[in-house]
Design a protein around this motif. Structure first.
Motif, short mmCIF file in Angstrom:
data_model
loop_
_atom_site.label_atom_id
_atom_site.label_comp_id
_atom_site.label_asym_id
_atom_site.label_seq_id
_atom_site.Cartn_x
_atom_site.Cartn_y
_atom_site.Cartn_z
N GLN A 171 7.65 -11.25 -1.06
CA GLN A 171 6.73 -11.11 0.07
C GLN A 171 7.13 -9.93 0.94
OE1 GLN A 171 7.31 -15.15 1.47
NE2 GLN A 171 5.14 -15.61 1.12
N LEU A 172 8.43 -9.78 1.17
CA LEU A 172 8.92 -8.66 1.97
C LEU A 172 8.62 -7.34 1.29
CD1 LEU A 172 10.49 -7.45 4.33
CD2 LEU A 172 12.60 -7.90 3.05
N LYS A 173 8.85 -7.25 -0.01
CA LYS A 173 8.55 -6.02 -0.75
C LYS A 173 7.07 -5.67 -0.64
CE LYS A 173 12.06 -6.40 -4.38
NZ LYS A 173 12.23 -6.56 -5.84
N ASP A 174 6.20 -6.68 -0.71
CA ASP A 174 4.76 -6.44 -0.56
C ASP A 174 4.44 -5.87 0.81
OD1 ASP A 174 4.21 -7.35 -3.13
OD2 ASP A 174 3.62 -9.37 -2.46
N ARG A 175 5.05 -6.43 1.83
CA ARG A 175 4.81 -5.95 3.20
C ARG A 175 5.34 -4.53 3.39
NH1 ARG A 175 4.42 -11.14 3.13
NH2 ARG A 175 3.25 -12.34 4.65
N LEU A 176 6.51 -4.25 2.85
CA LEU A 176 7.06 -2.89 2.93
C LEU A 176 6.15 -1.90 2.22
CD1 LEU A 176 10.86 -3.57 2.31
CD2 LEU A 176 9.81 -2.84 4.47
N ARG A 177 5.64 -2.28 1.06
CA ARG A 177 4.74 -1.42 0.29
C ARG A 177 3.46 -1.14 1.09
NH1 ARG A 177 6.22 -3.04 -4.36
NH2 ARG A 177 5.34 -5.11 -4.14
N ILE A 178 2.92 -2.18 1.73
CA ILE A 178 1.71 -2.01 2.54
C ILE A 178 1.99 -1.09 3.73
CG2 ILE A 178 0.13 -3.22 4.12
CD1 ILE A 178 0.35 -5.64 2.13
N MET A 179 3.11 -1.32 4.40
CA MET A 179 3.45 -0.48 5.55
C MET A 179 3.68 0.97 5.13
SD MET A 179 5.90 -3.14 7.60
CE MET A 179 6.34 -2.01 8.90
N GLU A 180 4.22 1.17 3.94
CA GLU A 180 4.40 2.52 3.42
C GLU A 180 3.04 3.16 3.13
OE1 GLU A 180 7.07 4.80 0.02
OE2 GLU A 180 6.77 2.64 -0.15
N GLN A 181 2.14 2.41 2.49
CA GLN A 181 0.80 2.92 2.18
C GLN A 181 0.01 3.24 3.45
OE1 GLN A 181 -0.75 -0.23 -0.28
NE2 GLN A 181 0.18 0.61 -2.14
N MET A 182 0.25 2.47 4.52
CA MET A 182 -0.45 2.70 5.78
C MET A 182 0.17 3.84 6.59
SD MET A 182 -1.18 -1.23 6.93
CE MET A 182 -2.19 -0.81 8.34
#
Length: 77
Positions: free
Chosen positions: A21-32
């Motif tokens: 879940q954390l990796k998903d959030r980091l990936r989203i924050m990176e994409q944003m």
């Protein structure tokens, strides 16, 4: 600026979520555009925290992230 170097496991425990879940959030924050993953060659020379050997284990999918200008503006609000 204070920088705390934590492993993905440590962060996920603090946030009561799984590492995935954390990796998903980091990936989203990176994409944003709020985070930028540091170049692995750059972070290999850090040797500045207790997680250093863990940080570079490619099986963990971890690494180092830094706030972008956009991320810095967001946390100043």
């Amino acid at each position: 600026m204070f920088v705390e170097r934590l492993s993905l496991n440590e962060i996920s425990l603090k946030m009561s979520m799984s590492v995935e879940q954390l990796k998903d959030r980091l990936r989203i924050m990176e994409q944003m555009g709020y985070l930028r993953k540091l170049d692995s060659d750059l972070s290999l020379s850090c040797n500045s925290c207790s997680s250093c050997k863990i940080c570079h284990d490619s099986d963990l999918g971890s690494g180092q992230y830094t706030l972008t200008e956009k991320g810095s503006r967001l946390i100043k609000r």
